[in-house]
Design a protein around this motif. Sequence first.
Motif, short mmCIF file in Angstrom:
data_model
loop_
_atom_site.label_atom_id
_atom_site.label_comp_id
_atom_site.label_asym_id
_atom_site.label_seq_id
_atom_site.Cartn_x
_atom_site.Cartn_y
_atom_site.Cartn_z
N GLN A 64 0.81 -1.22 0.00
CA GLN A 64 0.00 0.00 0.00
C GLN A 64 0.84 1.27 0.00
O GLN A 64 0.39 2.33 0.40
N CYS A 65 2.08 1.12 -0.44
CA CYS A 65 2.94 2.28 -0.70
C CYS A 65 3.41 2.21 -2.15
O CYS A 65 3.20 1.22 -2.84
N THR A 77 2.92 7.18 0.70
CA THR A 77 1.77 6.43 1.20
C THR A 77 0.61 6.57 0.22
O THR A 77 0.34 7.67 -0.28
N ARG A 119 -1.20 -1.80 6.22
CA ARG A 119 -0.95 -1.80 4.79
C ARG A 119 -1.53 -3.03 4.11
O ARG A 119 -1.88 -2.98 2.94
N PRO A 179 -5.97 -1.98 4.22
CA PRO A 179 -6.18 -0.53 4.19
C PRO A 179 -7.56 -0.16 4.64
O PRO A 179 -8.53 -0.87 4.41
#
Length: 273
Positions: A67-68, A109, A262, A265
Amino acid sequence: MYVDVRSDWLSYVDEIPRALVAANAVASLETLEQSPRHSHQKAQLLFTVRGVINCEVEDAVWIVPPQCAVWIPGGLPHTVFGSGEVECISLFIEPPEAPNLPNECCTITVSNFFRHLLMRANELPERYDVDGPDGRIVSVIFDELAAAPVEDLRLPIPSDSRLKKLADLLIAASADHATVAEWASRIAVSERSLNRMLAEQVGMSFGRWRRQLHVVLALRHLSTGQTVQAVAMDLGYESASSFVTMFRKMVGKPPSRYLLERLRPAPHDHGER
């Protein structure tokens, strides 16, 4: 689909007359041990769906947990490799002049809203209508990219050959409890010289640089399913709690929570900055 980094593919991507070009599939880096160092005219946004991606440039390694995303400016030589099983989305971007997009490599992010936009971008036709709905989606992506918060997941790599040797030694013996003076002697410099060189080349003390390295190694190991206890022992900490304390001070959250957020989310995180 594997993200091909051959020169002919990159040349083709650069020639497509669109501000955004997607790889048109979720790319698996599971079998990618390390891509050859390469560059392309368009910038690249590499979003990690699952696993951890490592992006290495001349003076740093950037860590990209789930999730980055990592932003790689156009023309910057880099190499990419995955830790464990990795899935990612790769977008090649020729930014318009207006948006205030990052001008240096960085890890950002990705909010849930931004993530859905990236998924949608991955389905865009190669030559989408810039004046239609697809073009408006691309504009919103640029707005979200410009506003995305940057995470401090960078390990500076010194240019001095002795410090590069030290980095290799620290990685190979991450649990070694040697003092700063002992590490300095292993690369034939004084403790004072070591601290001065690190301050000049990476802007960190030895202790902070080593802790940053431990965060990088921890994220790699944790992403493969290792427990916090096992990672703490591998990195030479006396207990899991002492490792968690270090990680929280460096990243702002304990490792389990950091990765859980992550992997799962929040459903309504649009607008979080």
